[in-house]
Design an enzyme around this catalytic site. Structure first.
Site, mmCIF file in Angstrom:
data_model
loop_
_atom_site.group_PDB
_atom_site.id
_atom_site.type_symbol
_atom_site.label_atom_id
_atom_site.label_comp_id
_atom_site.label_asym_id
_atom_site.label_seq_id
_atom_site.Cartn_x
_atom_site.Cartn_y
_atom_site.Cartn_z
ATOM 1 N N CYS A 194 -8.493 -48.924 47.536
ATOM 2 C CA CYS A 194 -7.369 -49.742 47.060
ATOM 3 C C CYS A 194 -6.234 -49.693 48.089
ATOM 4 C CB CYS A 194 -6.869 -49.237 45.711
ATOM 5 S SG CYS A 194 -5.421 -50.170 45.157
ATOM 6 N N GLY A 200 -15.895 -60.865 48.517
ATOM 7 C CA GLY A 200 -14.770 -61.389 49.302
ATOM 8 C C GLY A 200 -14.874 -62.892 49.473
HETATM 9 C C1 SIN Z 1 -4.930 -52.811 42.338
HETATM 10 O O1 SIN Z 1 -4.976 -52.388 41.156
HETATM 11 O O2 SIN Z 1 -3.915 -52.640 43.045
HETATM 12 C C2 SIN Z 1 -6.084 -53.536 42.906
HETATM 13 C C3 SIN Z 1 -7.323 -52.719 42.888
HETATM 14 C C4 SIN Z 1 -7.920 -52.494 44.239
HETATM 15 O O3 SIN Z 1 -7.603 -53.187 45.195
HETATM 16 O O4 SIN Z 1 -8.757 -51.599 44.376
#
Ligand code: SIN
Length: 296
Positions: free
Chosen positions: A121, A234
């Site tokens: 993330c 993606g």
């Molecule tokens: C997020 O909750 O910020 C997105 C999740 C991710 O990109 O893994």
């Protein structure tokens, strides 16, 4: 794929969608082969404050900040989905290797079909770091999760690294059964009138068509670097995009942003498009075209 038998190779991508059982059920009814939960952590997390999602040219930029009700809370929802016959992949994260293991245990005991380890993330890097930026950490997290996992372990990688193959090999060494490539690409959107970044978190993760060539390149490179299956993710908006991923080396695909734009029947439409492509071109099954663009 990796011991999972799915009715077709499409799933939703963890990211913005997938925080409740009814929503995941709708994704399955829309035709997905399996559903992927929003990334779950140990304790409940509120995530970043709004704005957390903005449309940009060629896609979307999100910085949700991993909001989720906590893995324990989600166990009931997993059981509900499993009771309805929905194959569930639990995406999850931790602030440390120990937390990754603890959360994996909770989700594994809830009976999920697979675990997707989110070490990628881009929106919490300052707070808890991105373990998937480092091969040694990736290997250790994977090993720790494998120790407690009762189902296949998929590691979701980040494109925000110098050499994604090095990280993929580390996940494979740690015992990963599959790899998801990729999470979002770190980006920025600025409002010219307000003269400041749009997202509260300043930066966010880019998804949607603009990400596709980068993600496809990652799948291509990883296919040549490891033996385990890859889930491509993606910028997939239609069956043709999905087939390009399969030809580049993916065994299955995850779709997120296009479902937010176009509705959940996109999963069924893409699965049907892949099926027709196979029939029209004389192939029997998905695996016949996995990696075919790499040649002999
Ligand atoms: C997020 O909750 O910020 C997105 C999740 C991710 O990109 O893994």
């Amino acid at each position: 794929m990796a011991g999972l038998e799915l009715r077709n190779p499409t799933m939703n991508a963890a990211g913005v969608l997938g925080i409740s059982a009814p929503l995941l059920k709708r994704i399955y009814e829309g035709g997905a082969g399996a559903v992927v939960t929003k990334s779950l952590g140990g304790p409940q997390r509120m995530g970043h404050s709004n704005p957390t999602l903005v449309s940009v040219e060629g896609g979307a930029l999100n910085a949700m900040g991993l909001p989720n009700p906590g893995a324990e809370y989600f166990v009931e929802m997993i059981r509900e989905l499993k009771g309805d016959g929905v194959p569930v992949v639990a995406s999850f994260f931790g602030g440390s290797i120990e937390e990754f293991r603890d959360v994996a245990l909770v989700l594994s005991e809830a009976g999920v079909d697979a675990l997707e380890v989110n070490v990628s993330c881009p929106n919490v890097a300052e707070e808890m770091g991105m373990l998937g930026a480092d091969p040694m950490n990736t290997e250790k997290v994977t090993e720790a999760v494998k120790e407690v996992a009762k189902s296949p372990v998929i590691v979701k990688l980040s494109p925000n690294v110098t050499d994604i193959c090095e990280i993929a090999r580390a996940a494979e060494r740690g015992g990963a059964d599959a790899i998801t490539a990729v999470n979002t690409l770190k980006g920025l959107a600025v409002d010219a009138d307000l003269r400041r970044p749009i997202l509260t978190n300043v930066t966010g993760g880019l998804s949607g068509p603009a990400l596709k060539p980068v993600a496809l390149r990652c799948v291509w490179e990883i296919y040549e670097a490891v033996e385990i299956p890859i889930i491509g993710c993606g910028g997939i908006s239609n069956w043709r995009d999905a087939v390009e991923y399969l030809l580049s080396g993916a065994t299955a695909v995850e779709i997120g942003t296009a479902a937010m734009d176009g509705g959940f029947d996109i999963y069924g439409k893409i699965a049907e498009g892949i099926r027709e492509y196979l029939v029209e071109n004389g192939f029997k099954e998905v695996k016949d075209i996995v990696g075919l663009a790499h040649g002999g």
